[in-house]
Motif scaffolding. Structure first.
Motif, short mmCIF file in Angstrom:
data_model
loop_
_atom_site.label_atom_id
_atom_site.label_comp_id
_atom_site.label_asym_id
_atom_site.label_seq_id
_atom_site.Cartn_x
_atom_site.Cartn_y
_atom_site.Cartn_z
N GLN A 62 0.62 -1.52 -0.47
CA GLN A 62 -0.20 0.08 0.00
C GLN A 62 1.20 1.21 0.09
O GLN A 62 0.46 2.28 -0.55
CB GLN A 62 -1.11 0.05 0.79
CG GLN A 62 -2.16 -1.18 1.46
CD GLN A 62 -3.07 -1.06 1.71
OE1 GLN A 62 -3.48 0.62 2.78
NE2 GLN A 62 -4.36 -1.96 2.37
N VAL A 65 2.12 0.98 -3.96
CA VAL A 65 1.55 1.52 -4.90
C VAL A 65 0.17 2.23 -4.85
O VAL A 65 0.02 2.26 -3.30
CB VAL A 65 1.17 -0.33 -5.36
CG1 VAL A 65 -0.52 0.08 -6.81
CG2 VAL A 65 1.86 -0.95 -6.05
N LYS A 66 -0.25 3.21 -5.95
CA LYS A 66 -0.90 4.40 -5.47
C LYS A 66 -2.23 3.66 -6.33
O LYS A 66 -2.75 3.72 -5.44
CB LYS A 66 -0.69 5.60 -5.59
CG LYS A 66 0.68 6.20 -5.44
CD LYS A 66 0.45 6.39 -3.86
CE LYS A 66 1.82 7.09 -3.36
NZ LYS A 66 2.12 7.29 -1.75
N SER A 67 -1.80 2.91 -7.13
CA SER A 67 -3.32 2.56 -7.73
C SER A 67 -4.22 1.12 -7.09
O SER A 67 -3.95 0.48 -6.48
CB SER A 67 -3.12 1.77 -9.05
OG SER A 67 -4.05 0.66 -9.93
N ILE A 68 -5.73 1.51 -6.47
CA ILE A 68 -6.56 1.30 -5.89
C ILE A 68 -6.52 -0.48 -6.75
O ILE A 68 -6.73 -1.34 -5.82
CB ILE A 68 -7.26 1.41 -4.74
CG1 ILE A 68 -7.02 2.61 -4.32
CG2 ILE A 68 -8.65 0.23 -4.77
CD1 ILE A 68 -8.37 3.62 -3.73
N GLY A 69 -6.96 -0.04 -7.56
CA GLY A 69 -7.46 -1.09 -8.12
C GLY A 69 -5.79 -2.40 -8.71
O GLY A 69 -6.64 -4.02 -8.65
N LEU A 70 -4.97 -2.11 -8.60
CA LEU A 70 -3.81 -2.86 -8.77
C LEU A 70 -3.35 -3.85 -7.96
O LEU A 70 -3.14 -4.15 -7.89
CB LEU A 70 -2.81 -1.72 -9.41
CG LEU A 70 -2.19 -1.64 -10.69
CD1 LEU A 70 -1.24 -1.11 -11.34
CD2 LEU A 70 -2.03 -3.13 -11.55
N ILE A 71 -4.39 -2.98 -6.55
CA ILE A 71 -3.87 -3.90 -5.53
C ILE A 71 -4.86 -4.90 -4.96
O ILE A 71 -4.54 -5.87 -4.93
CB ILE A 71 -3.66 -2.76 -4.25
CG1 ILE A 71 -2.42 -1.63 -3.82
CG2 ILE A 71 -4.04 -3.08 -2.75
CD1 ILE A 71 -3.15 -0.27 -3.21
N TYR A 74 -3.81 -7.98 -7.38
CA TYR A 74 -2.59 -8.80 -6.55
C TYR A 74 -3.13 -9.41 -4.95
O TYR A 74 -3.00 -10.16 -4.71
CB TYR A 74 -1.78 -7.82 -6.11
CG TYR A 74 -1.39 -6.60 -7.96
CD1 TYR A 74 -0.76 -8.05 -8.57
CD2 TYR A 74 -0.76 -5.56 -7.15
CE1 TYR A 74 -0.03 -6.62 -9.60
CE2 TYR A 74 0.73 -5.28 -8.27
CZ TYR A 74 0.43 -5.73 -9.23
OH TYR A 74 1.80 -4.52 -10.78
N ARG A 127 -5.24 -0.47 5.24
CA ARG A 127 -5.59 1.06 4.64
C ARG A 127 -5.46 2.38 5.31
O ARG A 127 -5.38 3.19 6.08
CB ARG A 127 -6.70 0.77 4.04
CG ARG A 127 -6.10 2.52 2.90
CD ARG A 127 -7.10 1.85 1.64
NE ARG A 127 -7.13 2.71 0.57
CZ ARG A 127 -6.37 3.52 0.03
NH1 ARG A 127 -5.34 2.50 -0.52
NH2 ARG A 127 -5.95 4.04 -1.01
#
Length: 333
Positions: A62, A65-71, A74, A127
């Motif tokens: 977290q 990586v800033k993109s919530i979609g990528l998090i 993963y 988060r």
């Protein structure tokens, strides 16, 4: 980079494992298969492993990586792997309880739901905790900046209020009153403006660059009245309103220049480097003969500390036998 401590991760993992593995709803669904202590133990262990790896993964990814979609993507991949490991451990035990395929499918589905719950609980919990820790750290940082700023302002003000500063300016004023009344009035106005600025910025660690430049021009006016118009000052400044600077930075540098050089033989350049977002203050060197060989670092160290606190950047210094240059980092507005 903000991360949770290992002991915090372990505590959270144990708590979530207990809540998820002993959930009445999920136990009710697979109640008829949960008549063995071993299965209960394996259930808790797999829940703990899944939770711990999810917490650790979220704690690691977290901040990076800033993109919530990528998090989320993963997180799903991680939980598919953990789900596979979970099923490998529990399926042999389930087969010993029942050979009913629909029931086994339900148990597998329940386990997948449990893994998803753990994954998303870990996502939102970490988060929240990271955000909470960041807010606490920012608050402490702001407090440290305020304390540092107050001390720096006090140091700067004290330096300017030393007797020699008053005596020098009073002597200049006394001479002006005798020879030029209008100029003496202008001098008093600029002197007043100089002190008002110092007093007014005590609560402002960052100041608009245009205001700081206007202040330093007032200071240079006082210097020129005292030392004569031979002081050579050049400004290459555009769009100063677009930047902010740690307050009083230019004054501390100018004080160093005044203290260590014969001003009438020195030229000073102020340059705004918009590409690198820095203010460059460069002066030629003409040291005073009677000045002891001492370090110039105290004032510059104060500026550097302030820049580090406010902008997370350091000042840059370049020097040789002919010139001395300081680059002050700026914040773009």
């Amino acid at each position: 980079m903000l991360t949770l401590k290992l002991h915090t991760e372990l505590k959270i993992s144990i708590l979530i494992s207990i809540l998820v593995s002993l959930s009445p709803t999920l136990l009710l669904i697979e109640h008829h298969a949960q008549n063995d202590v071993i299965d209960k133990v394996i259930l808790f262990l797999t829940a703990f492993i899944t939770t711990f790896f999810n917490i650790r993964f979220q704690n690691w990814i977290q901040p990076k990586v800033k993109s919530i979609g990528l998090i989320i993507l993963y997180t799903l991949i991680l939980n598919i792997v953990l789900f596979g490991f979970d099923i490998l451990l529990r399926l042999p035990l389930w087969n010993s309880f029942t050979t009913d395929k629909p029931l086994l499918l339900i148990l597998v589905l329940v386990e997948w739901i449990r893994n998803l719950i753990i994954g998303f609980v870990a996502f939102f919990l970490v988060r929240y905790l990271i955000k909470n820790e960041k807010e606490k750290e920012d608050q402490l940082k702001i407090q440290a900046i305020e304390n540092e700023n107050l001390q720096l302002q006090l140091n700067a003000l004290t330096a300017q209020l030393q007797p020699h500063f008053f005596f020098n300016n009073l002597n200049v004023l006394a001479e002006l009153i005798q020879v030029d009344t209008d100029k003496s009035e202008e001098y008093i106005q600029n002197l007043s403006k100089f002190f008002r600025y110092i007093l007014s910025i005590q609560q402002n660690p960052l100041i608009n660059l245009s205001e700081e430049i206007e202040f330093i021009q007032t200071y240079i006016y006082l210097l020129k009245i005292r030392f004569g118009d031979d002081i050579k000052i050049e400004y290459q400044l555009n769009k100063t309103d677009n930047y902010s600077i740690p307050s009083l930075s230019t004054l501390i540098i100018m004080e160093n220049i005044v203290k260590h050089n014969v001003l009438q033989s020195v030229s000073i350049d102020f340059t705004l480097d918009e590409i690198n977002s820095v203010l460059k203050i460069k002066n030629t060197i003409h040291h005073k003969n009677n000045l002891p060989n001492e370090k110039l670092g105290y004032g510059l160290e104060n500026i550097n500390k302030k820049c580090k606190l406010l902008l997370n950047k350091n000042i840059q210094i370049a020097k040789n036998k002919e010139y001395f240059e300081v680059e002050i980092p700026l914040k773009k507005n």
